[in-house]
Design a protein around this motif. Sequence first.
Motif, PDB file in Angstrom:
ATOM      1  N   ALA A 319       0.797  -1.139   0.030  1.00 30.68           N
ATOM      2  CA  ALA A 319       0.125   0.047  -0.029  1.00 30.68           C
ATOM      3  C   ALA A 319       0.986   1.339   0.050  1.00 30.68           C
ATOM      4  O   ALA A 319       0.566   2.201  -0.642  1.00 30.68           O
ATOM      5  CB  ALA A 319      -0.833  -0.071   1.310  1.00 30.68           C
ATOM      6  N   GLY A 320       1.960   1.136   0.708  1.00 28.50           N
ATOM      7  CA  GLY A 320       3.021   2.377   0.772  1.00 28.50           C
ATOM      8  C   GLY A 320       3.401   2.735  -0.661  1.00 28.50           C
ATOM      9  O   GLY A 320       3.704   3.958  -0.963  1.00 28.50           O
ATOM     10  N   ALA A 321       3.911   1.770  -1.250  1.00 27.38           N
ATOM     11  CA  ALA A 321       4.370   1.784  -2.794  1.00 27.38           C
ATOM     12  C   ALA A 321       3.453   2.477  -3.661  1.00 27.38           C
ATOM     13  O   ALA A 321       3.391   3.127  -4.362  1.00 27.38           O
ATOM     14  CB  ALA A 321       5.014   0.495  -3.227  1.00 27.38           C
ATOM     15  N   ALA A 322       1.901   1.940  -3.412  1.00 35.71           N
ATOM     16  CA  ALA A 322       1.076   2.426  -4.227  1.00 35.71           C
ATOM     17  C   ALA A 322       0.581   3.742  -3.974  1.00 35.71           C
ATOM     18  O   ALA A 322      -0.015   4.386  -5.011  1.00 35.71           O
ATOM     19  CB  ALA A 322      -0.103   1.508  -4.123  1.00 35.71           C
ATOM     20  N   CYS A 323       0.939   4.423  -2.934  1.00 33.33           N
ATOM     21  CA  CYS A 323       0.708   5.845  -2.653  1.00 33.33           C
ATOM     22  C   CYS A 323       1.505   6.746  -3.670  1.00 33.33           C
ATOM     23  O   CYS A 323       1.017   8.040  -3.707  1.00 33.33           O
ATOM     24  CB  CYS A 323       0.952   6.274  -1.151  1.00 33.33           C
ATOM     25  SG  CYS A 323      -0.042   5.456   0.201  1.00 33.33           S
ATOM     26  N   VAL A 370      -2.160   0.503   6.894  1.00 34.21           N
ATOM     27  CA  VAL A 370      -1.322   1.168   7.766  1.00 34.21           C
ATOM     28  C   VAL A 370      -0.710   2.253   6.896  1.00 34.21           C
ATOM     29  O   VAL A 370      -0.481   3.490   7.411  1.00 34.21           O
ATOM     30  CB  VAL A 370      -0.350   0.188   8.337  1.00 34.21           C
ATOM     31  CG1 VAL A 370       0.952   0.442   9.174  1.00 34.21           C
ATOM     32  CG2 VAL A 370      -1.304  -0.880   9.344  1.00 34.21           C
ATOM     33  N   ALA A 371       0.379   1.698   6.058  1.00 30.78           N
ATOM     34  CA  ALA A 371       1.296   2.603   5.396  1.00 30.78           C
ATOM     35  C   ALA A 371       0.564   4.114   4.867  1.00 30.78           C
ATOM     36  O   ALA A 371       1.417   5.195   5.184  1.00 30.78           O
ATOM     37  CB  ALA A 371       2.036   2.161   4.172  1.00 30.78           C
ATOM     38  N   PRO A 372      -0.357   4.073   4.203  1.00 30.22           N
ATOM     39  CA  PRO A 372      -1.093   5.290   3.744  1.00 30.22           C
ATOM     40  C   PRO A 372      -1.283   6.044   4.904  1.00 30.22           C
ATOM     41  O   PRO A 372      -1.096   7.433   4.778  1.00 30.22           O
ATOM     42  CB  PRO A 372      -2.415   4.853   3.086  1.00 30.22           C
ATOM     43  CG  PRO A 372      -2.096   3.331   2.521  1.00 30.22           C
ATOM     44  CD  PRO A 372      -1.270   2.969   3.721  1.00 30.22           C
TER      45      PRO A 372
END
Length: 464
Positions: A319-323, A370-372
Amino acid sequence: MAYRSLLRVPGAGFFPLGFLARLPYATSSLATLVLVRAAFGSYAFAGLAAAAQGIANALGRVREVPPASRRPARTLAAPPESPSTPSTRTSGRHADRTHRTPRGPPSGRTTGLRGHDLGSPVAGALADCYGHRLVGALCALANAGALTGLVVASHTGRPSTIAAAALAGLTQPPVGSLVRVHWSRLLRARERTDLVPTALSYEASVDEISFVAGPALVGLLTALGPTAPTLAAVALLLLATLPFALSLAPGRTAPRPVPGTSRTPLPRLPLAVMFLAMAAMGTVFGAVQTGVTAYAEARGHPGGAGLLYALFGVGSALAGAACAWLPARFTPHHRYVTFAATLLLGTLVLLAGYDLHAVPAAMAVAGVTVAPYMISLYALTERLAPADRATAALTILCAGGPLGTATGQALSGHLADRHGPAGAFLPAPLAAGAALLLAVTVVLADRRRTSRPGPTTERDATGG
């Protein structure tokens, strides 16, 4: 092409050693839970020991850095700088995942995703004064000794175990901050400052991967015995973290203060809001760690706790990479509220997954939220901080993480002893709900502030 150029700067061996060097931190909290739970048979006490470790790691985390450039403090609602400004040519720990060109602190400043790896105040201050090589090496040796002492103390008594856990947290090598400053100095010396954002982006990705590999390693080693994960961390400290520290530049980084200069004051109330938001996230981490440990124990597979928590990290990393592909019109404030809401949904999915006997799938889904949320906190904190205090602001934010984790571990451990795994997971949605309430309050307050004329004040920025 940028990553290929980066690979040639320090040499290929620097990268695997740097990854292994941060694994002891990625394993420490879960390894402590497993060790102390096996030694004393109590999730409540295991959570207390892990909490002592986290609090010690966070104590006095606010450390100052020399001013680089002056920029007035911005409120949470201040407009972003133009993408063409100099600040967009460098990157912070998570700003590099947002839309367009990365934004973040000026080159050489350090930030951290999980908020636990900016370094203790003592280690940070000593590293600036005496050099990263010396302090990093001494921290690695001291932490190896402290973790060994924790294994011994777990067979002696509760007071000594708490003291040893706290010492382990206090001596944790600040690998994340040391390597980021090292990158900045190295690339400046090679006249490749254009690669600083790439280096920081790489470090962000490696941190995420370490928090996937670390818990998985704990899970695999727990099958050998409850002391195995902690002893493996000791081995990694001596065989990876110590050599990595010795590979860093030896010189000190803090210049002598210039007489008559002063720092721009930090916006205290907005920063306090961000601290509380990060503390809520830390509470979710602590509850999930304790919950999966209790769940794996109840299922008769204590070694599965690390593997389950790794699923949580995999979802977060993806998810963090997708941000990076989020559109520019999706503003930081909208992201903050949206991702706080998805964090609450993710923790509710976790509770539902336990009831439906689908915890592994629920962990993966919950991790995506979490990451977003954390990226939005780092982006907002960087926006409100003056340039010469950006690292101080981000380290204040980071201190909320381990303190929240300690709270979550202690509370979840108490509930696990009384109500089993279901009780241990309960603090996660409660903390996420508090995070959403805080986010909505902040955004509504800033919306009211921007809708009326008059100068922006720090009090307005937090709706206080």
